[in-house]
Write a protein that holds these residues in place. Structure first.
Motif, PDB file in Angstrom:
ATOM      1  N   SER A  46      18.996  15.853  76.040  1.00  0.00           N
ATOM      2  CA  SER A  46      18.023  15.535  77.092  1.00  0.00           C
ATOM      3  C   SER A  46      17.546  14.101  76.909  1.00  0.00           C
ATOM      4  CB  SER A  46      16.835  16.500  77.009  1.00  0.00           C
ATOM      5  OG  SER A  46      15.845  16.148  77.949  1.00  0.00           O
ATOM      6  N   SER A  99      14.454   9.459  81.239  1.00  0.00           N
ATOM      7  CA  SER A  99      15.212   8.523  82.079  1.00  0.00           C
ATOM      8  C   SER A  99      14.317   7.761  83.049  1.00  0.00           C
ATOM      9  CB  SER A  99      16.287   9.293  82.868  1.00  0.00           C
ATOM     10  OG  SER A  99      17.187   9.932  81.970  1.00  0.00           O
ATOM     11  N   PHE A 146      17.917   4.498  83.613  1.00  0.00           N
ATOM     12  CA  PHE A 146      19.152   5.262  83.394  1.00  0.00           C
ATOM     13  C   PHE A 146      20.208   4.547  82.552  1.00  0.00           C
ATOM     14  CE2 PHE A 146      17.175   8.118  86.239  1.00  0.00           C
ATOM     15  CZ  PHE A 146      17.777   9.348  86.062  1.00  0.00           C
ATOM     16  N   ILE A 171      21.099  16.181  80.155  1.00  0.00           N
ATOM     17  CA  ILE A 171      19.996  16.463  81.081  1.00  0.00           C
ATOM     18  C   ILE A 171      19.228  15.164  81.296  1.00  0.00           C
ATOM     19  CG2 ILE A 171      17.886  17.770  81.499  1.00  0.00           C
ATOM     20  CD1 ILE A 171      18.962  19.896  79.544  1.00  0.00           C
ATOM     21  N   ALA A 172      19.086  14.757  82.555  1.00  0.00           N
ATOM     22  CA  ALA A 172      18.281  13.590  82.907  1.00  0.00           C
ATOM     23  C   ALA A 172      16.855  14.061  83.161  1.00  0.00           C
ATOM     24  CB  ALA A 172      18.844  12.911  84.146  1.00  0.00           C
ATOM     25  N   SER A 173      15.938  13.656  82.293  1.00  0.00           N
ATOM     26  CA  SER A 173      14.547  14.110  82.380  1.00  0.00           C
ATOM     27  C   SER A 173      13.666  12.973  82.886  1.00  0.00           C
ATOM     28  CB  SER A 173      14.070  14.582  81.007  1.00  0.00           C
ATOM     29  OG  SER A 173      14.917  15.598  80.509  1.00  0.00           O
ATOM     30  N   THR A 174      12.969  13.211  83.968  1.00  0.00           N
ATOM     31  CA  THR A 174      12.133  12.159  84.553  1.00  0.00           C
ATOM     32  C   THR A 174      10.694  12.633  84.723  1.00  0.00           C
ATOM     33  OG1 THR A 174      12.308  12.669  86.922  1.00  0.00           O
ATOM     34  CG2 THR A 174      14.174  11.509  85.923  1.00  0.00           C
ATOM     35  N   ASP A 209      11.040  10.878  90.614  1.00  0.00           N
ATOM     36  CA  ASP A 209      12.127  11.852  90.445  1.00  0.00           C
ATOM     37  C   ASP A 209      13.280  11.649  91.431  1.00  0.00           C
ATOM     38  OD1 ASP A 209      10.710  12.539  92.708  1.00  0.00           O
ATOM     39  OD2 ASP A 209      10.641  14.680  92.263  1.00  0.00           O
ATOM     40  N   VAL A 234      16.365  10.740  91.062  1.00  0.00           N
ATOM     41  CA  VAL A 234      17.651  11.320  90.653  1.00  0.00           C
ATOM     42  C   VAL A 234      17.637  12.846  90.656  1.00  0.00           C
ATOM     43  CG1 VAL A 234      19.264  11.551  88.716  1.00  0.00           C
ATOM     44  CG2 VAL A 234      18.489   9.283  89.446  1.00  0.00           C
ATOM     45  N   PRO A 235      16.642  13.522  90.069  1.00  0.00           N
ATOM     46  CA  PRO A 235      16.637  14.983  90.175  1.00  0.00           C
ATOM     47  C   PRO A 235      16.680  15.483  91.623  1.00  0.00           C
ATOM     48  CG  PRO A 235      15.100  14.310  88.478  1.00  0.00           C
ATOM     49  CD  PRO A 235      15.573  13.050  89.151  1.00  0.00           C
ATOM     50  N   TRP A 250      22.082   3.628  87.855  1.00  0.00           N
ATOM     51  CA  TRP A 250      22.665   4.813  88.465  1.00  0.00           C
ATOM     52  C   TRP A 250      24.108   4.595  88.961  1.00  0.00           C
ATOM     53  CZ3 TRP A 250      22.206   9.660  87.830  1.00  0.00           C
ATOM     54  CH2 TRP A 250      22.835  10.540  88.711  1.00  0.00           C
ATOM     55  N   SER A 280      19.053  18.158  85.232  1.00  0.00           N
ATOM     56  CA  SER A 280      17.929  17.262  85.527  1.00  0.00           C
ATOM     57  C   SER A 280      16.649  18.067  85.648  1.00  0.00           C
ATOM     58  CB  SER A 280      18.173  16.473  86.820  1.00  0.00           C
ATOM     59  OG  SER A 280      18.144  17.332  87.942  1.00  0.00           O
TER      60      SER A 280
END
Length: 424
Positions: free
Chosen positions: A242, A245, A248, A268-271, A275, A277-278, A307, A326
């Motif tokens: 994880s 992010s 990125f 996992i992209a965590s923001t 948000d 990207v999610p 990205w 994400s």
């Protein structure tokens, strides 16, 4: 090493050119034309950090830089550890804050300084970069005092932590810092406008030092291998990572590590509330909102620069974006996550807390989870102390700068003003 401009693939450069230029035509990002598949992963993981990193970067960069020079660059840059610490059952933290500015950016910033000093050639160089918190300190300290290199760092006024600001806005010398009356995306836009101004680029030898510069990105690949090296074989085979992010770059580096052959099951992209990207991964629609200020300010980015590199990697490797996990946490959820970590005996800060909680929510049975801790908790002293009701002592690296006066200039979000400032 051959690289191409993602926007204009016909524009191709070598590593030295990519390091010196930073960005390609139309603000396009440079990307390696080929990424090798390493066959000796287990042998690599048995090596110490510096020796392993020398081999990884040699495989990526090739023979363009003599082996002895590249080895010295890595040895001079990576002078601190990146330990893996157990936080909960099957969940580990990769601590990337043991460098001189207490943030993960020290790996990339210090390697870039070494790379630029090696390939720079003649003439003046001006490093122009935008920071949402930690890049500024890492770049400032990595380049401080280097001859014929001037550094100008833009940051959003009032939107980074006071200690982050003190760490890079108190140096002076060849480091100039500018507080912009806007958000980070506006700072990033000013940097891009400067790179589009060919006359300005030539006049001051313009370069950038944020994660758009390929040298920083390649350096970050190395600590994913360091994380895996500290886990056992079974844990490596089911590893889920994880990544907190913002711009990125960190996730891009992890995906390059996976492309090289590092056995990472998924990312996992965590923001935070920014948000873009999610939401994109859920809906397929790229719809950035206005950037909002959060507790995790280094991730307050709604238009992440890196990205396109992420999408390029997925396309080239035949991966599906649906395989990328994400999640996003608001500030209240971030506080809850930070308290949960502390209750388990682990002291963290908002960025790491987000990465931990999103990982915990998505980790499946039989998987080993790893989240990246990108900054020392003391860099967010005010918020961490308030949320956890504790007192945090300042590490010496922060304490000595905290006592110094700020040397920043202040500027409105206006490119003409910035242009004049850079030329004077």
């Amino acid at each position: 090493m051959n690289l191409y401009n993602i926007k204009h693939p016909d524009q191709q450069v070598n590593f030295a050119q990519a390091v010196r230029q930073g960005l390609g035509k139309d603000q396009g990002l440079f990307f390696p034309a080929t990424i090798p598949q390493l066959s000796n992963i287990d042998e690599l993981l048995a090596l110490p950090l510096v020796e392993r990193s020398q081999k990884i970067l040699r495989a990526l960069i090739g023979d363009e830089i003599p082996a002895d020079k590249l080895n010295a660059m890595v040895k001079n840059a990576f002078t601190f550890p990146a330990p893996v610490v157990k936080v909960a059952e099957n969940i580990y933290a990769l601590e990337l804050f043991h460098g001189p500015t207490l943030a993960f950016k020290d790996f990339g910033g210090r390697f870039m300084a070494q790379a630029l000093a090696t390939v720079r050639g003649d003439g003046k160089i001006t490093i122009l970069t935008a920071t949402s918190g930690d890049t500024g300190a890492a770049v400032a300290h990595a380049f401080y005092g280097l001859e014929n290199i001037e550094v100008v760092i833009l940051y959003p006024k009032g939107k980074i932590s006071p200690l982050q600001e003190k760490l890079f806005c108190t140096l002076g010398g060849n480091i100039r810092t500018v507080a912009i009356n806007a958000d980070f995306d506006a700072c990033q836009s000013l940097v891009k406008q400067a790179f589009d101004d060919e006359e300005l680029r030539q006049a001051i030898g313009l370069n950038s030092a944020n994660s758009i510069n390929i040298s920083r990105l390649l350096a970050q690949v190395c600590y994913y291998f360091e994380a895996a090296a500290q886990l056992n074989t079974e844990q490596r085979q089911n590893l889920v990572v994880s990544v907190p992010s913002g711009n990125f770059g960190n996730l891009t580096a992890g995906l390059i590590a996976k492309t090289l052959g590092l056995p990472i099951k998924r990312f996992i992209a965590s923001t935070n509330a920014n948000d873009t990207v999610p939401r994109y991964l859920q809906t397929g629609e790229w719809q950035p909102n206005a950037t909002v200020a959060t507790l995790s300010n280094a991730m307050d980015v709604s238009r992440p620069n890196n990205w396109p590199r992420v999408e390029e990697l997925f396309k080239r490797n035949g991966w599906q974006l649906s395989e990328l996990g994400s999640g996003a946490l608001n500030d209240a959820e971030t506080e809850t996550a930070l308290k949960a970590q502390y209750a388990q005996g682990y002291l963290c800060e908002p960025h790491g807390a987000i990465a931990y909680q999103v990982l915990k929510d998505q980790l499946q049975e039989g998987e080993t989870g790893l989240f990246l801790c990108t900054a020392h908790p003391a860099k967010f002293k005010e918020s961490v102390e308030r949320i956890l009701d504790i007192e945090l002592p300042l590490p010496e690296a922060l304490d000595k700068h905290n006592k110094l006066p700020l040397l920043s200039d202040e500027m409105d979000n206006d490119f003409a003003t910035l242009r004049a400032y850079l030329l004077k």
